[in-house]
Design a protein around this motif. Structure first.
Motif, mmCIF file in Angstrom:
data_model
loop_
_atom_site.group_PDB
_atom_site.id
_atom_site.type_symbol
_atom_site.label_atom_id
_atom_site.label_comp_id
_atom_site.label_asym_id
_atom_site.label_seq_id
_atom_site.Cartn_x
_atom_site.Cartn_y
_atom_site.Cartn_z
ATOM 1 N N ALA A 103 0.831 -1.202 0.000
ATOM 2 C CA ALA A 103 0.000 0.000 0.000
ATOM 3 C C ALA A 103 0.867 1.254 0.000
ATOM 4 C CB ALA A 103 -0.939 -0.013 1.211
ATOM 5 N N GLY A 106 2.054 2.278 -3.255
ATOM 6 C CA GLY A 106 1.012 2.723 -4.174
ATOM 7 C C GLY A 106 0.280 1.635 -4.926
ATOM 8 N N GLY A 108 -2.566 -1.110 -5.684
ATOM 9 C CA GLY A 108 -3.987 -1.047 -5.377
ATOM 10 C C GLY A 108 -4.629 -2.326 -4.914
ATOM 11 N N GLU A 147 -8.336 -5.526 -1.921
ATOM 12 C CA GLU A 147 -8.049 -4.184 -2.433
ATOM 13 C C GLU A 147 -7.337 -3.383 -1.352
ATOM 14 O OE1 GLU A 147 -11.201 -3.045 -5.870
ATOM 15 O OE2 GLU A 147 -11.857 -2.670 -3.820
ATOM 16 N N LEU A 148 -6.211 -2.819 -1.708
ATOM 17 C CA LEU A 148 -5.481 -1.928 -0.812
ATOM 18 C C LEU A 148 -5.975 -0.500 -0.980
ATOM 19 C CD1 LEU A 148 -1.911 -3.360 -1.495
ATOM 20 C CD2 LEU A 148 -3.474 -3.953 0.371
ATOM 21 N N ARG A 149 -6.577 -0.248 -2.126
ATOM 22 C CA ARG A 149 -7.158 1.054 -2.457
ATOM 23 C C ARG A 149 -8.563 0.773 -2.984
ATOM 24 N NH1 ARG A 149 -3.591 2.395 -5.938
ATOM 25 N NH2 ARG A 149 -4.757 1.863 -7.792
ATOM 26 N N ALA A 152 -9.834 -0.414 -6.716
ATOM 27 C CA ALA A 152 -8.682 -0.761 -7.549
ATOM 28 C C ALA A 152 -8.998 -1.859 -8.556
ATOM 29 C CB ALA A 152 -7.497 -1.174 -6.679
#
Length: 179
Positions: A103, A106, A108, A147-149, A152
């Motif tokens: 994460a 960057g 996702g 999903e880290l974002r 995504a």
């Protein structure tokens, strides 16, 4: 005392021994191995856990992948912990560290093939892999994503493909191998 750090060249042979003990020779037959072959792990996302004597007791790597729909992500695996350290929380510590690093860099999303009851605690589920497929046999219920974002993987579909840095062999090795 266990320290989680970036993998170094000196860890690689011990890592192979640990993976052989954890997964046996069948590990090379897995579909996810096809996505790792000839590739380097994602930059900064190859982790080693070492004990107070410097012995490797755990390993985890993340690999760059993409989908035919153009969604970039990471592939996790393999995660392995030495037999004498299993049940100590080391696998969870490696997972948390890897996801935090991914994460921070960057990324996702992370995909894997594994036991949903184990990986659920880290946010992995089958809901984001329903429209994705792997290039070979696998158990659909074990194909998970996190999903880290948020968003995504929105619209992600199709085949998962390797996209990471390729291993470049020295010219001397290539010449010797061709002979």
């Amino acid at each position: 005392m266990i320290m989680i750090r970036d993998e170094i060249a000196a860890d690689i042979s011990a890592r192979e021994v640990l993976l052989d003990k954890a997964f046996g020779p069948g590990r090379f037959m897995k579909t996810c191995e096809r996505l790792r072959e000839g590739r380097l792990p994602a930059e900064g996302l190859a982790l080693s856990a070492v004990d107070e004597d410097g012995a490797l007791v755990g390993t985890l790597r993340l690999w760059s992948i993409t989908t035919t729909s153009g969604h970039d992500a990471l592939l996790l695996g393999p995660l392995a912990v030495s037999a004498e350290r299993q049940g100590s929380g080391l696998g969870s510590a490696l997972m948390r560290d890897a996801l935090m690093r991914a994460a921070a860099f960057g990324h996702g999303a992370v995909l894997l093939v594994g036991d949903e009851p184990y990986y659920r605690r880290f946010g992995f589920a089958t809901t984001r892999t329903a429209t994705l497929s792997l290039p070979g046999p696998y158990e659909r219920e074990r194909f998970l994503a996190c999903e880290l974002r948020a968003g995504a993987l929105d619209g992600a579909s199709g085949l998962v493909l390797a996209s990471g840095r390729q291993i470049v062999l020295p010219v001397e090795f290539e010449v010797a191998r061709a002979a």
